[in-house]
Design an enzyme around this catalytic site. Sequence first.
Site, PDB file in Angstrom:
ATOM      1  N   VAL A  69       0.898  -1.250  -0.018  1.00  0.00           N
ATOM      2  CA  VAL A  69       0.148  -0.331  -0.062  1.00  0.00           C
ATOM      3  C   VAL A  69       0.819   1.238  -0.043  1.00  0.00           C
ATOM      4  O   VAL A  69       0.301   2.378  -0.200  1.00  0.00           O
ATOM      5  CB  VAL A  69      -1.054  -0.019   1.266  1.00  0.00           C
ATOM      6  CG1 VAL A  69      -1.914  -1.202   1.223  1.00  0.00           C
ATOM      7  CG2 VAL A  69      -0.341   0.185   2.456  1.00  0.00           C
ATOM      8  N   TYR A 160       0.870   5.639  15.800  1.00  0.00           N
ATOM      9  CA  TYR A 160      -0.468   5.020  15.306  1.00  0.00           C
ATOM     10  C   TYR A 160      -1.682   5.920  15.628  1.00  0.00           C
ATOM     11  O   TYR A 160      -2.708   6.121  14.673  1.00  0.00           O
ATOM     12  CB  TYR A 160      -0.705   3.727  16.291  1.00  0.00           C
ATOM     13  CG  TYR A 160      -1.851   2.886  15.812  1.00  0.00           C
ATOM     14  CD1 TYR A 160      -1.877   2.089  14.535  1.00  0.00           C
ATOM     15  CD2 TYR A 160      -2.996   2.727  16.628  1.00  0.00           C
ATOM     16  CE1 TYR A 160      -2.870   1.286  14.249  1.00  0.00           C
ATOM     17  CE2 TYR A 160      -3.957   1.968  16.349  1.00  0.00           C
ATOM     18  CZ  TYR A 160      -4.093   1.096  15.232  1.00  0.00           C
ATOM     19  OH  TYR A 160      -5.026   0.484  14.794  1.00  0.00           O
ATOM     20  N   LYS A 164      -4.759   7.174  12.783  1.00  0.00           N
ATOM     21  CA  LYS A 164      -5.981   6.919  12.744  1.00  0.00           C
ATOM     22  C   LYS A 164      -7.133   7.863  13.113  1.00  0.00           C
ATOM     23  O   LYS A 164      -7.938   8.076  12.566  1.00  0.00           O
ATOM     24  CB  LYS A 164      -6.437   5.891  13.790  1.00  0.00           C
ATOM     25  CG  LYS A 164      -5.678   4.447  13.746  1.00  0.00           C
ATOM     26  CD  LYS A 164      -5.911   3.562  12.276  1.00  0.00           C
ATOM     27  CE  LYS A 164      -5.203   2.460  12.131  1.00  0.00           C
ATOM     28  NZ  LYS A 164      -5.646   1.779  10.867  1.00  0.00           N
TER      29      LYS A 164
HETATM   30  N1  LIG Z   1      -6.515  -5.530  16.178  1.00  0.00           N
HETATM   31  C1  LIG Z   1      -6.990  -4.666  16.594  1.00  0.00           C
HETATM   32  O1  LIG Z   1      -7.317  -4.698  18.006  1.00  0.00           O
HETATM   33  C2  LIG Z   1      -7.384  -3.334  15.865  1.00  0.00           C
HETATM   34  C3  LIG Z   1      -7.913  -2.430  16.646  1.00  0.00           C
HETATM   35  C4  LIG Z   1      -8.413  -1.283  15.938  1.00  0.00           C
HETATM   36  C5  LIG Z   1      -8.112  -0.904  14.530  1.00  0.00           C
HETATM   37  N2  LIG Z   1      -7.276  -2.072  13.985  1.00  0.00           N
HETATM   38  C6  LIG Z   1      -7.151  -1.833  12.517  1.00  0.00           C
HETATM   39  O2  LIG Z   1      -7.600  -2.866  11.787  1.00  0.00           O
HETATM   40  C7  LIG Z   1      -6.971  -3.351  10.726  1.00  0.00           C
HETATM   41  C8  LIG Z   1      -6.164  -4.701  10.602  1.00  0.00           C
HETATM   42  O3  LIG Z   1      -5.516  -4.996  11.774  1.00  0.00           O
HETATM   43  P1  LIG Z   1      -5.246  -6.222  12.113  1.00  0.00           P
HETATM   44  O4  LIG Z   1      -5.211  -6.272  13.489  1.00  0.00           O
HETATM   45  O5  LIG Z   1      -6.126  -7.304  11.415  1.00  0.00           O
HETATM   46  O6  LIG Z   1      -3.759  -6.402  11.751  1.00  0.00           O
HETATM   47  P2  LIG Z   1      -2.791  -7.723  10.934  1.00  0.00           P
HETATM   48  O7  LIG Z   1      -3.620  -8.968  11.534  1.00  0.00           O
HETATM   49  O8  LIG Z   1      -1.595  -7.355  11.355  1.00  0.00           O
HETATM   50  O9  LIG Z   1      -3.228  -7.492   9.626  1.00  0.00           O
HETATM   51  C9  LIG Z   1      -2.787  -6.331   9.069  1.00  0.00           C
HETATM   52  C10 LIG Z   1      -3.212  -6.463   7.510  1.00  0.00           C
HETATM   53  O10 LIG Z   1      -2.470  -5.139   6.724  1.00  0.00           O
HETATM   54  C11 LIG Z   1      -1.550  -5.848   5.745  1.00  0.00           C
HETATM   55  N3  LIG Z   1      -0.566  -4.814   5.463  1.00  0.00           N
HETATM   56  C12 LIG Z   1       0.241  -4.165   6.482  1.00  0.00           C
HETATM   57  N4  LIG Z   1       1.034  -3.223   5.788  1.00  0.00           N
HETATM   58  C13 LIG Z   1       0.807  -3.477   4.400  1.00  0.00           C
HETATM   59  C14 LIG Z   1       1.422  -2.925   3.206  1.00  0.00           C
HETATM   60  N5  LIG Z   1       2.283  -2.129   3.279  1.00  0.00           N
HETATM   61  N6  LIG Z   1       0.905  -3.163   2.073  1.00  0.00           N
HETATM   62  C15 LIG Z   1      -0.233  -3.979   1.789  1.00  0.00           C
HETATM   63  N7  LIG Z   1      -0.688  -4.752   2.957  1.00  0.00           N
HETATM   64  C16 LIG Z   1      -0.353  -4.418   4.130  1.00  0.00           C
HETATM   65  C17 LIG Z   1      -1.079  -7.004   5.957  1.00  0.00           C
HETATM   66  O11 LIG Z   1      -0.783  -7.893   4.809  1.00  0.00           O
HETATM   67  P3  LIG Z   1       0.744  -8.296   4.525  1.00  0.00           P
HETATM   68  O12 LIG Z   1       1.528  -8.324   5.654  1.00  0.00           O
HETATM   69  O13 LIG Z   1       0.603  -9.660   3.784  1.00  0.00           O
HETATM   70  O14 LIG Z   1       1.218  -7.328   3.574  1.00  0.00           O
HETATM   71  C18 LIG Z   1      -2.163  -7.711   6.577  1.00  0.00           C
HETATM   72  O15 LIG Z   1      -3.073  -8.329   5.727  1.00  0.00           O
HETATM   73  C19 LIG Z   1      -5.481  -2.262  10.783  1.00  0.00           C
HETATM   74  O16 LIG Z   1      -5.721  -1.006   9.864  1.00  0.00           O
HETATM   75  C20 LIG Z   1      -5.582  -1.926  12.344  1.00  0.00           C
HETATM   76  O17 LIG Z   1      -4.999  -0.642  12.562  1.00  0.00           O
HETATM   77  C21 LIG Z   1      -7.089  -3.249  14.578  1.00  0.00           C
END
Ligand SMILES: NC(=O)c1ccc[n+]([C@@H]2O[C@H](COP(=O)([O-])OP(=O)(O)OC[C@H]3O[C@@H](n4cnc5c(N)ncnc54)[C@H](OP(=O)(O)O)[C@@H]3O)[C@@H](O)[C@H]2O)c1
Length: 260
Positions: A69, A160, A164
């Site tokens: 991205v 972070y 957000k």
């Molecule tokens: N988990 C929580 O508690 C939580 C809470 C609030 C918000 N969020 C938000 O929810 C979203 C998903 O989080 P998650 O917890 O599911 O995280 P995760 O399991 O670490 O997944 C992150 C995803 O983002 C992709 N990604 C990261 N950097 C990238 C890049 N440079 N290019 C393309 N893809 C990229 C990763 O794919 P690759 O590594 O394959 O590239 C992966 O599919 C994020 O925006 C996070 O900030 C999460």
Amino acid sequence: MSMRQPGISQYLGLRVWVIGATSGIGEACAKALISAGAKVALSGRRLERLEALCALGEDHQCLSLPLDVTVASQIDLAYQTITHDWQGLDLLLFVSGIYIPLRADNFALAAAEQTIDANVLGPMRAVAAVLPDMLKQHSGHIAIVGSVAGYSGLPKALAYGPSKAAMINFCEILFYDLQPRGLSVHMISPGFVATPATAQNDFAMPALISPEKAAQEILAGIQAGEFDIHFPKRFSRFLKFLRILPYPIYFWILRNFVKI
Ligand SMILES: NC(=O)c1ccc[n+]([C@@H]2O[C@H](COP(=O)([O-])OP(=O)(O)OC[C@H]3O[C@@H](n4cnc5c(N)ncnc54)[C@H](OP(=O)(O)O)[C@@H]3O)[C@@H](O)[C@H]2O)c1
């Protein structure tokens, strides 16, 4: 002003692009969309995970479009493939994001730059790619996963949190511009979700939910045409309340009840 915007009658046959589909919340959304019969374009950097997901769908149901991205040309190329193969896109679901814990005593500019590049410019690149066609067709959905960490300053989120907060502002302005044009904007603010991103946390996460539950909330909210999709409500409503408090009370609560 009315907040009404189009929802989605059914996911069956809908053309959806999930960016950040290889893990956590995005992977759970992708799996739910595949089961619901949507056509799903899957993006992230890890090709093998994209292909494993694709294999869950019927023939020609999914597209595997690896990309980073932080590289606009890779996003543009993936979008060209989608429009070529499907003649259009109905829903952009941008889930990708990174979290690097940062406090004042370990604040590193390189980590901050990486966070802003992925979490702010990343979604902006994807929106820039899809918007012109959606504006022309007077329809389409743009859904961006932000976080409740964008509501107000919270510890350990020195880059972070601002990334957000920027997405909340971005979605608000997009909604203002796009709602009268027939497009829908969905601002998604999850609380804690058990994924690889939060596995690194060394504190007890309140109201922790599974990625499957998060996906269910996201897809139901989009289907209902909601702009402000936040969950789990017992946690997100509390944080919404905190942000309207006067600063002395806000910081008093943080210092006394947030033990991180
Ligand atoms: N988990 C929580 O508690 C939580 C809470 C609030 C918000 N969020 C938000 O929810 C979203 C998903 O989080 P998650 O917890 O599911 O995280 P995760 O399991 O670490 O997944 C992150 C995803 O983002 C992709 N990604 C990261 N950097 C990238 C890049 N440079 N290019 C393309 N893809 C990229 C990763 O794919 P690759 O590594 O394959 O590239 C992966 O599919 C994020 O925006 C996070 O900030 C999460």
